[in-house]
Motif scaffolding. Structure first.
Motif, PDB file in Angstrom:
ATOM      1  N   THR A 329       0.835  -1.202   0.000  1.00 14.40           N
ATOM      2  CA  THR A 329       0.000   0.000   0.000  1.00 14.40           C
ATOM      3  C   THR A 329       0.870   1.252   0.000  1.00 14.40           C
ATOM      4  OG1 THR A 329      -1.750  -1.166   1.205  1.00 14.40           O
ATOM      5  CG2 THR A 329      -1.802   1.241   1.251  1.00 14.40           C
ATOM      6  N   CYS A 408      -5.142   4.542  -4.664  1.00 11.37           N
ATOM      7  CA  CYS A 408      -4.734   3.414  -3.832  1.00 11.37           C
ATOM      8  C   CYS A 408      -5.897   2.925  -2.980  1.00 11.37           C
ATOM      9  CB  CYS A 408      -3.561   3.822  -2.950  1.00 11.37           C
ATOM     10  SG  CYS A 408      -3.081   2.579  -1.745  1.00 11.37           S
ATOM     11  N   ARG A 412      -7.690  -0.798  -3.282  1.00 16.23           N
ATOM     12  CA  ARG A 412      -7.824  -1.705  -2.136  1.00 16.23           C
ATOM     13  C   ARG A 412      -9.267  -2.119  -1.939  1.00 16.23           C
ATOM     14  NH1 ARG A 412      -4.021  -2.617   1.697  1.00 16.23           N
ATOM     15  NH2 ARG A 412      -5.749  -3.039   3.123  1.00 16.23           N
TER      16      ARG A 412
END
Length: 420
Positions: A329, A408, A412
């Motif tokens: 991440t 991001c 996710r």
């Protein structure tokens, strides 16, 4: 930041009486530092902290003890902001007296381009950060805490990196040495690391690997060291504008804080929650002290941060990603830095000529920057979107950084349950 440094005179060449007179005249002649741009920084900070505290104290169900630790860490971090804002002007006077200053190349040919700008003010932020992070142990860790060893190892690596960054600012070491500095700074962390060395294999690849979890052993520690090298150097080379180095750190730190709180609330595993809380404790003071420095470094900059700050910020973010166990991440948060590094590789590895300053061309008549052929994201943005002022370009790059962090979070959410 864009500087042209002036080397300091050798002490042996200046009589002691002349030194004393020089110090006296510096006190009188040095122009006062411009006041911090709190009118810009505080509203921007409030736009982040208000929703963050709403999530922590109202929206998410978080363990009361953990919530108390977050509140203490936040209070100490805000105290660090106040201390840093007060200390920067004091430190700026001292570094000017020692001839640690630079000239802003992006303002060359204008009155602002002839002003001596104090250099290496990242040392102040690093000092305040370490003091706050060390004092926080008293409120959160006991002497037998499992996390205490790794916490102190993380602080040792960060302290080591601050020292090496300041050495780089003073000695101006070559690039081949700069690439190695983070490797030495990560040694305390790697030697003290007692966490797992396993990785979870993405579900689509399990049938090819033959296992859902793979233990990498020493290879995992090698990966951690390489991640630290990348984070420190990637922030250092994605630079050249007033506020860009600190701005990108602030955006990434804010994204890391949100990520930690979301993961703490989404899990019932105490070990997993503590890992993300550990990350939060280290990144919160980084964010607030960086905001203090940004209030002086925002366009037009009255101080320069130096390699001390970029190395310190990169190492701190690498540490929180490693010990928080979310390095994948973190690399997504670093998407602009990854792109800038890949675009810079031909020049960094001397495949094509690499000048000392890969900066845009500044036109003093119009105040606009024009992109050059150098391989940086700064120049690429100018070539793609046309000429603009330094402040406008920095804002565009920071918006791109924020959009990368939002991407991001979206990825996710999209891949949850399918990828891992």
């Amino acid at each position: 930041m864009a500087t042209l440094r002036k080397p300091s005179s050798k002490p042996s060449e200046i009589p002691q009486e002349a030194k004393s007179e020089d110090r006296k005249s510096s006190t009188v002649e040095d122009p006062p530092l411009a006041p911090p741009k709190l009118g810009i920084i505080l509203p921007a900070a409030a736009a982040f902290f208000l929703p963050f505290f709403y999530l922590v104290f109202f929206h998410y169900q978080i363990d009361p003890d953990l919530r108390r630790s977050i509140a203490i860490n936040a209070a100490m971090s805000f105290a660090a902001f106040i201390v840093a804002v007060r200390m920067i002007p004091v430190a700026a006077r001292y570094v000017l007296r020692r001839n640690l200053f630079g000239y802003d190349i992006n303002k060359k040919g204008t009155p602002q381009g002839a002003i001596k700008v104090p250099e290496s003010l990242g040392i102040v932020i690093g000092f305040v950060y370490l003091v706050i992070a060390i004092l926080f142990q008293h409120f959160n860790f006991t002497s037998d805490s499992n996390w205490l060893v790794e916490y102190n190892a993380a602080l040792a690596s960060i302290c080591f990196m601050i020292l090496l960054g300041f050495v780089d600012d003073v000695l101006d070491v070559p690039w081949r040495v700069k690439l190695l500095l983070p490797s030495f700074a990560t040694l305390p962390l790697l030697m003290a690391y007692a966490g797992h060395t396993t990785i979870i294999i993405p579900k689509p690849l399990i049938q090819y690997v033959g296992a859902a979890v793979l233990d990498l052993g020493w290879i995992y520690k090698l990966y951690m060291g390489m991640l630290a090298v990348f984070c420190t150097n990637s922030i250092n080379i994605h630079a050249g504008l007033n506020g860009l180095e600190i701005g990108q750190t602030v955006v990434i730190s804010a994204a890391v804080l949100f990520h930690n709180v979301m993961q703490i609330s989404a899990s019932t595993d105490p070990e997993y929650q503590q890992a993300h809380a550990f990350s939060l404790y280290l990144v919160f003071p980084l964010l607030t002290t960086s905001l203090a420095l940004l209030s002086y470094n925002w366009y037009p900059s009255s101080v320069f941060v130096g390699d001390t700050y970029t190395y310190f910020a990169g190492m701190t973010l690498a540490v929180v990603g490693i010990l928080g166990h979310f390095s994948e991440t973190l690399l997504l948060f670093f998407l602009p830095q990854v792109l800038n590094f890949l675009y810079s590789c031909p020049q960094l590895f001397k495949i094509i000529p690499c000048p000392r300053h890969r900066l845009p061309r500044f036109d003093p008549q119009t105040g606009l920057l024009t992109g050059t052929k150098d391989g940086t994201l700064v120049n690429l943005f100018l070539r793609l979107f046309g000429r603009c002022t330094e402040k406008t370009l920095c804002i565009k790059l920071l918006i791109f950084q924020a959009l990368s962090c939002l991407l991001c979070f979206w990825l996710r959410h999209l891949l949850a349950g399918w990828y891992k």
